[in-house]
Each structure stands twice: as structure tokens, then as C-alpha cells.
Design an enzyme around this catalytic site. Structure first.
Site, PDB file in Angstrom:
ATOM      1  N   GLY A 221       0.766  -1.251   0.000  1.00  0.00           N
ATOM      2  CA  GLY A 221       0.000   0.000   0.000  1.00  0.00           C
ATOM      3  C   GLY A 221       0.792   1.293   0.000  1.00  0.00           C
ATOM      4  N   GLY A 222       2.058   1.238  -0.327  1.00  0.00           N
ATOM      5  CA  GLY A 222       2.868   2.470  -0.356  1.00  0.00           C
ATOM      6  C   GLY A 222       2.319   3.481  -1.353  1.00  0.00           C
ATOM      7  CG  ASP A 275       5.266  -1.056  -8.045  1.00  0.00           C
ATOM      8  OD1 ASP A 275       6.161  -1.398  -8.830  1.00  0.00           O
ATOM      9  OD2 ASP A 275       5.443  -0.922  -6.819  1.00  0.00           O
ATOM     10  CE  LYS A 305      10.739  -8.772 -11.702  1.00  0.00           C
ATOM     11  NZ  LYS A 305      11.419  -8.105 -10.618  1.00  0.00           N
TER      12      LYS A 305
HETATM   13  C1  LIG Z   1       5.814  -4.776  -5.764  1.00  0.00           C
HETATM   14  S1  LIG Z   1       4.291  -5.100  -5.026  1.00  0.00           S
HETATM   15  C2  LIG Z   1       3.493  -3.548  -5.117  1.00  0.00           C
HETATM   16  C3  LIG Z   1       3.964  -2.580  -4.087  1.00  0.00           C
HETATM   17  C4  LIG Z   1       3.077  -1.367  -4.012  1.00  0.00           C
HETATM   18  N1  LIG Z   1       3.247  -0.489  -5.166  1.00  0.00           N
HETATM   19  C5  LIG Z   1       3.322  -0.554  -2.764  1.00  0.00           C
HETATM   20  O1  LIG Z   1       3.644   0.644  -2.890  1.00  0.00           O
HETATM   21  O2  LIG Z   1       3.166  -1.084  -1.668  1.00  0.00           O
HETATM   22  C6  LIG Z   1       3.464  -6.035  -6.246  1.00  0.00           C
HETATM   23  C7  LIG Z   1       2.030  -6.397  -5.898  1.00  0.00           C
HETATM   24  O3  LIG Z   1       1.366  -6.816  -7.083  1.00  0.00           O
HETATM   25  C8  LIG Z   1       0.393  -7.766  -6.704  1.00  0.00           C
HETATM   26  N2  LIG Z   1      -0.040  -8.521  -7.868  1.00  0.00           N
HETATM   27  C9  LIG Z   1       0.678  -9.420  -8.605  1.00  0.00           C
HETATM   28  N3  LIG Z   1      -0.108  -9.932  -9.573  1.00  0.00           N
HETATM   29  C10 LIG Z   1      -1.317  -9.331  -9.472  1.00  0.00           C
HETATM   30  C11 LIG Z   1      -2.541  -9.462 -10.190  1.00  0.00           C
HETATM   31  N4  LIG Z   1      -2.667 -10.281 -11.236  1.00  0.00           N
HETATM   32  N5  LIG Z   1      -3.575  -8.703  -9.798  1.00  0.00           N
HETATM   33  C12 LIG Z   1      -3.478  -7.848  -8.760  1.00  0.00           C
HETATM   34  N6  LIG Z   1      -2.355  -7.710  -8.037  1.00  0.00           N
HETATM   35  C13 LIG Z   1      -1.290  -8.450  -8.385  1.00  0.00           C
HETATM   36  C14 LIG Z   1       1.095  -8.606  -5.654  1.00  0.00           C
HETATM   37  O4  LIG Z   1       0.138  -9.264  -4.834  1.00  0.00           O
HETATM   38  C15 LIG Z   1       1.917  -7.564  -4.908  1.00  0.00           C
HETATM   39  O5  LIG Z   1       1.239  -7.147  -3.751  1.00  0.00           O
END
Ligand SMILES: C[S@@+](CC[C@H](N)C(=O)[O-])C[C@H]1O[C@@H](n2cnc3c(N)ncnc32)[C@H](O)[C@@H]1O
Length: 349
Positions: A221-222, A275, A305
Site C-alpha cells: 500500500g505504499g 507496480d 520490470k
Molecule cells: C511490488 S508489489 C506492489 C507494491 C506497491 N506499489 C506498494 O507501494 O506497496 C506487487 C504487488 O502486485 C500484486 N499482484 C501481482 N499480480 C497481481 C494481479 N494479477 N492482480 C493484482 N495484483 C497483483 C502482488 O500481490 C503484490 O502485492
């Protein structure tokens, strides 16, 4: 002995990228100005660039087509010989005093960096104080950390100090070496927040101007917390949990779902951020159906990425897949990006 001076057709700069990505920046710079050469100061990160363009032409050319992987640059107006003793302080300060007469200003930020393992009988802070003190005494210049009219840059390498005075925008970033530092707040949901904060700054955005944001891959959640701080109503999509403190926020909706399983009415949001840290191909596939929910003129900020060492192709393919709906405004590897870069797009169709 001092290094040869620049001419009307060549100039030198200290150029910096995220560690490990300098070779990409060099490819981009050689494309802008064939014949550009680089000498290493910090492996895979910081180099002296000799570019076959005069100082102002080089700055203009780079600003017009800013390389994705070039984080920071500053001109080298003079390279002076140093030997690591306290004498260096007088030598460097004298050079700056002389240069400053040609380009006076009311306020300066003095930024000192040095090559790894480069030891001397003095600390960078002593040098900084000596420079700031001299310019203040002789020219009445105010020394500040941020929002200076000019930046005095000194890069200390074994045997040589590279010195340049420039306007902050000529350096691409007004942080030393482009290393953007934000203060870590109490209870901050994630360090990822810095990535979006830096994107706001680097792309000249103001998130207070957006009212409805969609955050795809939002946990923990950042990014969501930054957008809430800025006053937006946020729909956060992620099967994973958000930081418990966020859940109480009245402007937050958390959809605990996969991005492939959600849909929204057309033109609901004015900002879409993503993200997801997935392969760009998969990420774009998930994003495409959601673009209809973005208003015309709306903004998207997406991290890409870098998977197989082909970053330029990755950007091209990802952006092409979102065309003609979206138009790329800027792609940049930010200081807070690791094996990724950030793209800023606008919805035009
Ligand atoms: C790098 S983290 C995001 C960090 C976020 N921007 C923050 O500021 O906290 C990546 C997130 O993408 C989510 N994610 C991956 N595949 C996804 C999908 N198909 N649908 C929704 N969320 C997804 C993961 O569960 C993970 O929590």
C-alpha cells in the site's frame, strides 16, 4: 598536470546511472552523439563522458531526448590535479572561485562526490564548507541544500577533481548524483512509496490534481497511501493484504481480487498506477482491458520490470501494445527503481 581543456566542439560531463545500468545510458548517449567516449570512475555507474559537442549543445541535445538510464550529469568546466592532501582544498576552491566570477549567482548548492576507495586527508564536508565559505565571503553567495540557483559540483577521483558549475535543470536532477533521498516516515506502508514520490517529482506531476485513482497491484500500500495523502479517492486492486492502518481510510476501496477479475465503468479514473512486478508482457495484458476505465487525458504511471536485458525493446513493445490509446510521455529509470524502469503515459484515444 591539468587535463586538456574542452573546445567549442567537445565537452566533458560526469554522468551517472543506477549501478549496473551505465552501459545502457552509454548506448543512448552514443546514439545522440556518435563518437562519445567514457572513462570509468565508479564501475557500471559513474563515468567521465567526452562528447563531440560544445557544452551548451550537449546539454540541449541530452535534454531534448533524455536518456532513460541517465540519472544525473554535470559539466566538467575544469579538471584539476589533486594528491589527496589538505592542499586539495585550496586548489579546488581556487578553481571554483575563478569559474564563479564568470557565472555569478545568488544561491548555490555545493555537491561533493567521490570515487569509491578514494581516500584523502580531508572529508568531503570540509571541502564543501571551504567552498561555501569562500563564495559567501567573496561574492556574498548564500549556500543552500535545495532550490539553489546554481549547483557547484565536484567529483573527487584519484589524482583529479572534476569541477563544474551549472543550473540545476542542466544536471537532470538537483540531487547529488541524482540520488533522491526522502525521509522515511513513521508507519509508512512500504518503501515502494518512494518510487511513486520520485515519479511525481521526476515527471513534474502533482498528484493533488487527481481525484480518482486506480492502483493495480497495490499491496502492501505504499503507492495507495501516497495517493490518499494527496487527497485522491483510491481503488486498490490486489489479492494480498494492505497495511492495516490504510484500511480505515474513508477514501480507500480495497478490491481483494486479481487484476484480471475486475472491471469498472468507462472513464471512471483520472489516474491509473501499476507496480505489479510481473513480466511486462503479462502486466500489459492485464492492464489493457482496464484502460477503458481511464478518462481521456488521464495519466498512467507504470513500472516495467527488466527481464532479459533488453530494456529498449521492452519499453517499445509495452508502449506499442498500449497504443493508440496511450501515448508515452517519458520513460525513466528512477533512483528508486531496481531491476525496472518507470513509464509515464497519457490517454489520448
Ligand atoms: C511490488 S508489489 C506492489 C507494491 C506497491 N506499489 C506498494 O507501494 O506497496 C506487487 C504487488 O502486485 C500484486 N499482484 C501481482 N499480480 C497481481 C494481479 N494479477 N492482480 C493484482 N495484483 C497483483 C502482488 O500481490 C503484490 O502485492
Amino acid at each position: 598536470m591539468n587535463e586538456p581543456a574542452d573546445t567549442a566542439d567537445t565537452s566533458r560531463f560526469i554522468v551517472t546511472s543506477n549501478r549496473g545500468f551505465a552501459a545502457y545510458a552509454q548506448d543512448e548517449l552514443r546514439l545522440l552523439a556518435p563518437g562519445t567516449k567514457f572513462d570509468e570512475l565508479i564501475a557500471a555507474e559513474t563515468y567521465v563522458m567526452r562528447i563531440p559537442l560544445g557544452r551548451e549543445a550537449a546539454i540541449r541535445t541530452i535534454a531534448e531526448r533524455e536518456p532513460i538510464f541517465l540519472r544525473h550529469m554535470h559539466p566538467v568546466d575544469e579538471a584539476v590535479s589533486i594528491d589527496g592532501t589538505k592542499e586539495d582544498i585550496a586548489v579546488v576552491t581556487a578553481s571554483i572561485r575563478k569559474q564563479f566570477q564568470n557565472a555569478p549567482s545568488r544561491s548555490i548548492a555545493v555537491q561533493i562526490r567521490k570515487a569509491e576507495g578514494c581516500r584523502g586527508d580531508y572529508e568531503p564536508v570540509e571541502l564543501r564548507e571551504a567552498i561555501a565559505g569562500t563564495l559567501s565571503e567573496q561574492f556574498g553567495v548564500l549556500s543552500v541544500v535545495k532550490d539553489a540557483e546554481r549547483i557547484v559540483s565536484v567529483f573527487i577521483a584519484p589524482g583529479t577533481a572534476y569541477i563544474g558549475i551549472s543550473a540545476p535543470e542542466q544536471n537532470l536532477s538537483d540531487w547529488p548524483g541524482g540520488a533522491v533521498r526522502f525521509r522515511k516516515e513513521e508507519g509508512q506502508a512500504s518503501r515502494a512509496k518512494f518510487k511513486l514520490l520520485e515519479a511525481e517529482y521526476a515527471f513534474g506531476l502533482d498528484f493533488t490534481r487527481y481525484s480518482k485513482a486506480l492502483d493495480i497491484g497495490a499491496a502492501p500500500g505504499g503507492w495507495t497511501s501516497l495517493l490518499l495523502d494527496r487527497g485522491a479517492e483510491v481503488t486498490a486492486v490486489d489479492p494480498a493484504e494492505l497495511h492495516p492502518e490504510l484500511l480505515r481510510h474513508p477514501k480507500l476501496t480495497h478490491m481483494k481480487r486479481n487484476a484480471g477479475d475486475v472491471a469498472f465503468p468507462s472513464h471512471t479514473f483520472d489516474l491509473l498506477v501499476c507496480d505489479m512486478s510481473w513480466s511486462p508482457k503479462q502486466m500489459v495484458k492485464l492492464i489493457l482491458p482496464l484502460l477503458d476505465a481511464l478518462r481521456y487525458g488521464g495519466t498512467a504511471i507504470i513500472t516495467l520490470k527488466l527481464m532479459h536485458g533488453k530494456p529498449f525493446q521492452t519499453v517499445k513493445d509495452s508502449v506499442r501494445a498500449m497504443q493508440p490509446t496511450m501515448e508515452l510521455q517519458k520513460a525513466k529509470q528512477l533512483f528508486h527503481n531496481r531491476d525496472e524502469l518507470t513509464v509515464y503515459l497519457r490517454k489520448i484515444h
